[in-house]
Scaffold this motif. Structure first.
Motif, mmCIF file in Angstrom:
data_model
loop_
_atom_site.group_PDB
_atom_site.id
_atom_site.type_symbol
_atom_site.label_atom_id
_atom_site.label_comp_id
_atom_site.label_asym_id
_atom_site.label_seq_id
_atom_site.Cartn_x
_atom_site.Cartn_y
_atom_site.Cartn_z
ATOM 1 N N VAL A 1 63.439 57.271 45.691
ATOM 2 C CA VAL A 1 62.249 56.916 44.926
ATOM 3 C C VAL A 1 62.557 55.801 43.924
ATOM 4 N N SER A 2 61.611 54.896 43.762
ATOM 5 C CA SER A 2 61.744 53.844 42.747
ATOM 6 C C SER A 2 60.542 53.823 41.804
ATOM 7 N N ALA A 3 59.423 54.414 42.225
ATOM 8 C CA ALA A 3 58.234 54.429 41.369
ATOM 9 C C ALA A 3 57.260 55.506 41.820
ATOM 10 N N VAL A 4 56.463 55.942 40.846
ATOM 11 C CA VAL A 4 55.355 56.861 41.090
ATOM 12 C C VAL A 4 54.081 56.063 40.834
ATOM 13 N N ILE A 5 53.197 56.049 41.820
ATOM 14 C CA ILE A 5 51.918 55.345 41.692
ATOM 15 C C ILE A 5 50.833 56.386 41.438
ATOM 16 N N LEU A 6 50.107 56.195 40.338
ATOM 17 C CA LEU A 6 49.053 57.134 39.974
ATOM 18 C C LEU A 6 47.732 56.753 40.618
ATOM 19 N N ASP A 7 46.774 57.676 40.587
ATOM 20 C CA ASP A 7 45.471 57.451 41.213
ATOM 21 C C ASP A 7 44.673 56.320 40.574
ATOM 22 N N ASN A 8 45.038 55.905 39.389
ATOM 23 C CA ASN A 8 44.356 54.777 38.745
ATOM 24 C C ASN A 8 45.105 53.457 38.960
ATOM 25 N N GLY A 9 46.165 53.498 39.775
ATOM 26 C CA GLY A 9 46.945 52.302 40.078
ATOM 27 C C GLY A 9 48.135 52.081 39.169
ATOM 28 N N ASP A 10 48.251 52.836 38.075
ATOM 29 C CA ASP A 10 49.412 52.680 37.202
ATOM 30 C C ASP A 10 50.691 52.971 37.979
ATOM 31 N N ARG A 11 51.719 52.195 37.686
ATOM 32 C CA ARG A 11 53.016 52.332 38.363
ATOM 33 C C ARG A 11 54.043 52.780 37.325
ATOM 34 N N LEU A 12 54.672 53.928 37.573
ATOM 35 C CA LEU A 12 55.688 54.462 36.679
ATOM 36 C C LEU A 12 57.048 54.314 37.353
ATOM 37 N N PRO A 13 57.927 53.429 36.860
ATOM 38 C CA PRO A 13 59.267 53.328 37.444
ATOM 39 C C PRO A 13 59.958 54.691 37.376
ATOM 40 N N ALA A 14 60.703 55.039 38.422
ATOM 41 C CA ALA A 14 61.350 56.352 38.463
ATOM 42 C C ALA A 14 62.617 56.314 39.308
ATOM 43 N N ASP A 15 63.645 56.987 38.815
ATOM 44 C CA ASP A 15 64.877 57.197 39.579
ATOM 45 C C ASP A 15 64.906 58.605 40.162
ATOM 46 N N PHE A 16 64.085 59.481 39.576
ATOM 47 C CA PHE A 16 64.101 60.898 39.909
ATOM 48 C C PHE A 16 62.703 61.443 39.680
ATOM 49 N N VAL A 17 62.215 62.271 40.592
ATOM 50 C CA VAL A 17 60.887 62.872 40.457
ATOM 51 C C VAL A 17 61.028 64.374 40.672
ATOM 52 N N LEU A 18 60.479 65.128 39.763
ATOM 53 C CA LEU A 18 60.420 66.583 39.883
ATOM 54 C C LEU A 18 58.964 66.949 40.065
ATOM 55 N N LEU A 19 58.637 67.563 41.207
ATOM 56 C CA LEU A 19 57.256 67.936 41.501
ATOM 57 C C LEU A 19 57.059 69.428 41.299
ATOM 58 N N GLY A 20 56.019 69.779 40.586
ATOM 59 C CA GLY A 20 55.589 71.166 40.474
ATOM 60 C C GLY A 20 54.223 71.255 41.124
ATOM 61 N N ILE A 21 54.154 71.830 42.299
ATOM 62 C CA ILE A 21 52.899 71.818 43.051
ATOM 63 C C ILE A 21 52.251 73.194 43.138
ATOM 64 N N GLY A 22 52.797 74.146 42.393
ATOM 65 C CA GLY A 22 52.224 75.479 42.423
ATOM 66 C C GLY A 22 52.775 76.299 43.571
ATOM 67 N N VAL A 23 52.264 77.477 43.676
ATOM 68 C CA VAL A 23 52.723 78.382 44.716
ATOM 69 C C VAL A 23 51.529 78.980 45.446
ATOM 70 N N LYS A 24 51.768 79.368 46.659
ATOM 71 C CA LYS A 24 50.759 80.104 47.423
ATOM 72 C C LYS A 24 51.208 81.559 47.441
ATOM 73 N N PRO A 25 50.381 82.447 46.934
ATOM 74 C CA PRO A 25 50.769 83.866 46.935
ATOM 75 C C PRO A 25 51.094 84.358 48.348
ATOM 76 N N GLN A 26 52.172 85.075 48.474
ATOM 77 C CA GLN A 26 52.586 85.626 49.764
ATOM 78 C C GLN A 26 51.945 87.000 49.944
ATOM 79 N N THR A 27 50.696 86.986 50.384
ATOM 80 C CA THR A 27 49.923 88.222 50.525
ATOM 81 C C THR A 27 49.467 88.454 51.966
ATOM 82 N N ASP A 28 49.966 87.648 52.897
ATOM 83 C CA ASP A 28 49.534 87.764 54.293
ATOM 84 C C ASP A 28 49.809 89.150 54.886
#
Length: 149
Positions: free
Chosen positions: A58-85
């Motif tokens: 990764v070299s950058a994160v592009i936001l939905d408004n077009g802003d560009r954030l330079p990045a060497d490292f990205v940590l994503l927190g996307i939530g969890v899906k409950p394991q209730t199947d």
């Protein structure tokens, strides 16, 4: 704050306008944001990540408004899906969680705690994805099982 204390520049990108507002309320969320900002952490709130750029890393994160954030490292927190199947005969909420009462009971003799529990609060029902809440709810559910047995 741990990454910041190690010298990394940290930007938090979030869809909400105030961090943790849905869980802790807007006032507490603003306080927590302020603590982080005092440590040098910046926030891009009310935004979504549109894409990541880079060639092999990764070299950058592009936001939905077009802003560009330079990045060497990205940590994503996307939530969890409950394991209730595996649950049979229990109505699931649209996100896969199970609705409990104030005692964390789903049905007679059946309790839930943690990420799968959609429980009542003074601000309406909610589900909290946090290890500390899961531990506290497990304790409360255990006490309620003993009390209601």
């Amino acid at each position: 704050m741990s990454l910041r204390k190690l010298g990394a520049e940290v930007t938090v990108v979030g869809q909400e306008n105030v961090p943790f507002a849905t869980i802790l309320g807007e006032r507490i969320g603003r306080v927590m944001q302020g603590w982080h900002e005092k440590e040098g952490i910046t926030f891009q709130l009310g935004r979504k990540v549109a894409r990541l750029e880079g060639n092999g890393s990764v070299s950058a994160v592009i936001l939905d408004n077009g802003d560009r954030l330079p990045a060497d490292f990205v940590l994503l927190g996307i939530g969890v899906k409950p394991q209730t199947d595996f649950l049979k005969g229990i109505k699931l909420e649209p996100d896969g969680s199970v609705k409990t009462d104030e005692c964390l009971q789903i049905a007679e003799g059946l309790f839930a705690a943690g990420d799968i529990a959609y429980y009542p609060t003074s601000n309406g029902p909610q589900r909290t994805e946090h290890w500390k809440v899961a531990g506290q709810q497990g304790h409360v559910a255990g006490l309620n099982m003993a009390r209601l047995a």
